[in-house]
Design a protein around this motif. Structure first.
Motif, short mmCIF file in Angstrom:
data_model
loop_
_atom_site.label_atom_id
_atom_site.label_comp_id
_atom_site.label_asym_id
_atom_site.label_seq_id
_atom_site.Cartn_x
_atom_site.Cartn_y
_atom_site.Cartn_z
N SER A 86 0.90 -1.19 0.05
CA SER A 86 0.01 -0.06 0.17
C SER A 86 0.83 1.23 -0.14
O SER A 86 0.43 2.30 -0.28
N SER A 251 -7.88 4.54 6.29
CA SER A 251 -8.45 4.08 7.64
C SER A 251 -7.70 5.06 8.61
O SER A 251 -6.41 4.83 8.93
N ASP A 275 -2.22 0.70 5.82
CA ASP A 275 -2.02 1.17 4.34
C ASP A 275 -1.87 2.56 4.56
O ASP A 275 -2.34 3.47 4.81
N ILE A 407 -12.68 2.51 5.85
CA ILE A 407 -12.72 1.54 4.66
C ILE A 407 -14.39 1.00 4.67
O ILE A 407 -14.45 0.51 3.81
N HIS A 467 -8.51 -3.83 -2.99
CA HIS A 467 -8.65 -4.80 -1.96
C HIS A 467 -9.76 -5.72 -1.86
O HIS A 467 -10.87 -5.15 -1.91
N ASP A 468 -9.87 -6.87 -1.61
CA ASP A 468 -8.41 -7.64 -1.36
C ASP A 468 -8.11 -8.46 -2.51
O ASP A 468 -6.94 -9.24 -2.54
N PHE A 551 -10.63 0.43 -1.89
CA PHE A 551 -11.23 -0.32 -0.83
C PHE A 551 -12.67 -0.63 -1.37
O PHE A 551 -13.23 -1.08 -0.39
N LEU A 554 -13.82 -4.31 -1.03
CA LEU A 554 -13.65 -5.26 -0.01
C LEU A 554 -15.11 -6.00 0.14
O LEU A 554 -16.15 -5.49 -0.11
#
Length: 576
Positions: A86, A251, A275, A407, A467-468, A551, A554
């Protein structure tokens, strides 16, 4: 009588130099040594032989001496959970970028590259860890793939991980993201948990509480970096789970969790970035930035600031079983951050493994050839690929809502107009298109939806960091720009791209597994500035639009309930 042969061994030299009976290799003179246990600052010399501190609280002579008058010495900082990928640079470039910020040890989960390249990705990281100046430790990725809802590039089972278990850079099992699998005794998850019962198992348990948390921790999981509220963190601390306060590029939980750090908890709290990209590192710093901000919180509560430095070093080392570091004292590893100011954590110099960090140390490292340069297997797309066909007779659709600094995502609904190409974005109400394009050459799937929170008025933003599973994620106001951005990513072998009016206005190539650049971090930082400006020109209101895009894909978080069989089952799903 002294045996002259033993005096020439490393251990012998350490013992003799500690007594002042021979010169140390390196002496830090007249430095203010912060004791992270008591909070006391003592002016002293620090003597070092090889990678070991051999003397404090005394005067010493050394082959090399550094005058540290007016400066302070604290144990080197430990980032307890991060994904080097990241940072958008290779592990050795990350080493050069972050070590000057006082971060002498990191606990890395190569989860991102493992989801693209499998075991080869982990092997690449371990090869880099053997050559870095910083001590890069690796937790073995536990969830590859991370979810069955998306297509990843690889799959790792227990036998794949066990081949790395004895590597000296390996600490344990990385974040156990599949907590429903833990609670429901999934056979593959159970095999991994069983294999690491005698070692460290890292946690990942967002919003898990009550008896579900008890069951998750009963698997031997001892840490969590996913707490986003003080109440969540306090429950986990009360049950014996160490909390890793996270502040990354997306985050950002420091403000919400700062209140949990005090004289009662500092031995059970550590810090992590998870990250963080080079632009944020260049503008704000790394763990040094987190430490400075937390010190501000503790001072406001009249709590001694050494508890922050304890969390950033000694507590982190203890939590992860790194028994040789985290204090400045005889016999401890010589990882030291030298500060101009304690209260702001202004790092001036760094000692890593007994060596003063200079450009020469980085230049002397052996290189590691990049891998994954052909991992991009997606085929070019056209604008029609992003048509969002409505359900018959309906123009109401779910919308993913994002919040800056989180996130976690949230479910909204929107009523959209239907045009000749299907449902149309609603720019007035900040609803634009989002799509995920499978890029590992498995099935060519494309997922389509809508998202709110970017603020785009025109154009598109695409990323192969997703991600991911790290497929291509693209958001945009129109299909043509979305296709242009995606196709440029495919040509580059991965990266970020901004398209406006059918033209690429900014880009960053990330050809190493579609995740990392082969360029120096200074070049990546410069390109990120250009990308951020290009996104802002489209109307984007997010401070970190590219990681926010990354993100969006996710997996969902299930709300769990107890079944009549005593196991947990999915009650409903939220976007995460």
């Amino acid at each position: 009588m002294r045996n002259p042969d033993l005096a020439q061994t490393h251990l012998g030299k350490c013992i003799l130099a500690g007594q002042g009976r021979m010169k140390a290799d390196l002496v830090l003179r007249d430095v203010g040594l912060l004791d992270v246990i008591t909070g006391k600052v003592t002016e002293t010399d620090i003597a070092i032989v090889g990678d070991r501190i051999v003397g404090t609280h005394a005067k010493y002579e050394g082959d090399r001496e550094i005058d540290c008058t007016g400066k302070f010495a604290v144990p080197g900082f430990i980032d307890t959970h991060l994904h080097i990928e990241s940072s958008l640079v290779t592990p050795l470039e990350f080493d050069r970028c972050v070590l000057p910020h006082g971060v002498t040890t990191v606990l890395c989960d190569p989860h991102e590259i493992a989801n693209v390249l499998g075991a080869d990705g982990i092997r690449y990281f371990l090869d880099c860890a053997e050559r870095s100046v910083m001590d890069i430790r690796v937790n073995l990725s536990s969830c590859v793939p991370a979810t069955g809802f998306e297509t990843s590039g690889a799959q790792l089972e227990i036998n794949d991980l066990l081949s790395f278990r004895s590597h000296p850079k390996v600490v344990g099992l990385a974040e156990m993201m599949n907590y429903p699998g833990v609670l429901n005794l999934d056979p593959g998850i159970m095999a991994k948990l069983e294999a690491f019962q005698d070692g460290h198992i890292d946690g990942h348990a967002p919003l898990v509480q009550g008896t579900a948390l008890n069951g998750y921790m009963a698997a031997g999981i001892r840490t969590d970096h996913e707490a986003t509220s003080a109440a969540e963190a306090h429950e986990k601390l009360a049950k014996g789970m160490a909390i890793l306060i996270r502040e990354g590029s997306v985050s950002k939980d420091l403000e919400a969790l700062a209140e949990i750090l005090d004289e009662n908890t500092s031995s059970f709290v550590a810090l992590c970035t998870d990250d963080r990209n080079p632009l944020d590192i260049g503008e704000e710093g790394h763990l040094d930035s987190l430490i400075g901000r937390l010190i501000g919180h503790l001072k406001a509560r009249n709590c001694p600031i050494h508890h922050v430095y304890r969390a950033a070093s000694h507590s982190a080392a203890r939590i992860f079983g790194l028994r040789d570091r985290g204090l400045i004292g005889p016999g401890w590893r010589a990882d030291i951050a030298i500060l101009d100011d304690l209260e702001t954590c202004a790092v001036s110099d760094v000692i890593a493994g007994g060596r003063l960090v200079t450009n020469g140390l980085f230049d002397a490292r052996k290189t590691v050839a990049p891998i994954g340069l052909t991992s991009m297997k997606a085929k070019p797309v056209n604008a029609e690929a992003f048509m969002a066909a409505p359900k018959p007779g309906q123009n109401q659709t779910p919308v993913i809502r994002i919040k800056p600094g989180l996130i976690l995502t949230f479910r909204d609904e929107a009523t959209l107009e239907i045009g000749e190409n299907g449902l149309k974005p609603d720019l007035e109400n900040d609803v634009i298109k989002v799509a995920v394009i499978e890029r590992h050459g498995k099935n060519g799937n494309i997922g389509r939806s809508f998202v709110r929170g970017f603020g785009l008025k025109r154009g598109a933003i695409a990323s192969s960091v997703g991600h991911d599973s790290h497929n291509i994620t693209v958001v945009g106001t129109n299909d043509a720009d979305m296709a242009a951005a995606v196709n440029r990513l495919i040509e580059m072998g991965g990266g970020f791209a901004v398209a406006d009016g059918g033209r690429i206005t900014a880009e960053l190539a990330l050809p190493v597994a579609g995740l990392m650049s082969t360029e120096p971090f200074e070049v990546v930082e410069k390109d990120l500035i250009t990308l951020r400006a290009a996104a802002k020109d489209l109307g984007c209101v997010l401070p970190e639009p590219f990681l926010q895009v990354a993100f969006l894909a996710l997996p969902v978080i299930p709300h769990l309930k107890m079944t009549d069989k005593g196991l947990f089952d999915v009650d409903k799903f939220d976007f995460v």
